[in-house]
Design a protein around this motif. Sequence first.
Motif: not given
Length: 491
Positions: A27, A93, A72, A98, A33, A76, A90, A100-102, A310
């Motif tokens: 991630h 990170d 990451f 950044s 993404y 986490y 959200q 992270e939207t998960n 993001q």
Amino acid sequence: MQGKLYANDLFSVGKIDHRINSALAEHMGRSIYEGIYDPKNKLSDDAGMRLDVIDAVKELDVPMIRYPGGNFVSTYRWEDGIGPKDQRPQRVDLAWQSIETNQFGLDEFMDWLPKVNSSAMIAVNLGTRGIEEACNLLEYCNLDTDTYWANLRRQNGHDKPYGVKTWCLGNEMDAEWQFGHKSAHEYGQLVNETAKAMKALDPSIETVVCGSSNEHMPEFGKWETAVLQECYENVDYISMHQYYDAPEQGTMHHVAKSIRMDKFIDSVVALADAAKATQKSDKTLNISFDEWNVWYHSNEADEHNEPWQQAPHLLEDVYDFQDALLVGSSLITLLKHVDRVKIACFAQLVNVIAPILTDETGLIKQTIFTPLADVSKYGYGETLLTNASSDTYHVAEFGDVPYLDAVIVKNNADQYTVFAVNRHQTESLTLDIGLNAGDKLTNITQRSYTCDDPHLTNTKEQVIPVTVKEDLHEVTLPAFSWNVIQFQTFA
């Protein structure tokens, strides 16, 4: 220019574990993404997975993918990436600064793996979390019990356990850049207790302990010794990481850098065997080389990235042909060490220092894609102890470097494959292959990947081609080339 290659079936390095062709999907940046997962893109399936990426990963034939990191993982919360997507938080990170939207998490990853014919290597957070969270994650993934986390997996739509076999116990825990960085003694004790607890839950798993983040770490060697003193009997692999930097000393130095990998592996094997002796153990610890690659092209661009985006564009190296030859020689090095290197993860898989680079309309298979795909496809069976000789050139760091870098693989009873790099930029190399003191070679086929411009890259409009020659009587390696030579034998 002449080169000689010799091997004998009686002298095998060892069987090739297909997992040396594994990869990392972390991630960070656009790896997940806009890389693997891009639900708004017309190229994606109903689950949001990019179909063109799926096809490219299948072509690479990646048997195992390490997830979710990398750096990451050390902050986490894996629980954030399961359950209904509209209820996932959200979070920031810290590793890559950044957001992270998960929206892609463990369940999505496990659903994606069958689409690319791969399996999971899961890393647990031993930076900001610990034993309990690791065991909860293992229960969620692997247990078929009537208990909380196993039932939650069922509630989330996955009745059968995932059966994840290989587990990384943290990531680069010797490094000050790692959140949750620990001393060797602290980390070794934590690994030992975590591995004991996880194996009590599922005795079938295997665990990977973090070695030094790279061979240049100030405590390299001392770290391995101290960590393994605490946990040797409860771990199955020790990890290695290595990234090759910019070719500031020129192309010929750059394409010789795999020599570093060879020496690094020998050093870690020696450290592991020393631990075996001091522990008076009957167990041999193998190596998981679970991060390796070339990484330098994007450094300047990454310095100007704004934090808290993001899926920012991070580490999006565009690889040239000299990088492809270095990757090819690194793969040859891994094949030469299959007696101890059982797992190797190319880092990474999509967009972030990766063989696959996407945009909204499609993807590019970068120059490094070809040797990775070739070894995964043709590098099966066992590695033979290979003697290679050729003219050399001098590099200050390495001394005399042979132009020929090669290894012979025995695929089956009478089928063999040679992987070979000719480092010379202007001269071809006639290759004399000897096998078993006189076996005759027949049905010789040669795939060659060559380019006279070390800095040429692949684009959507122009891809450096692979040429194929069949029914050869003589093997010649073009100047500055990666080659796959297949043949059969008869006495």
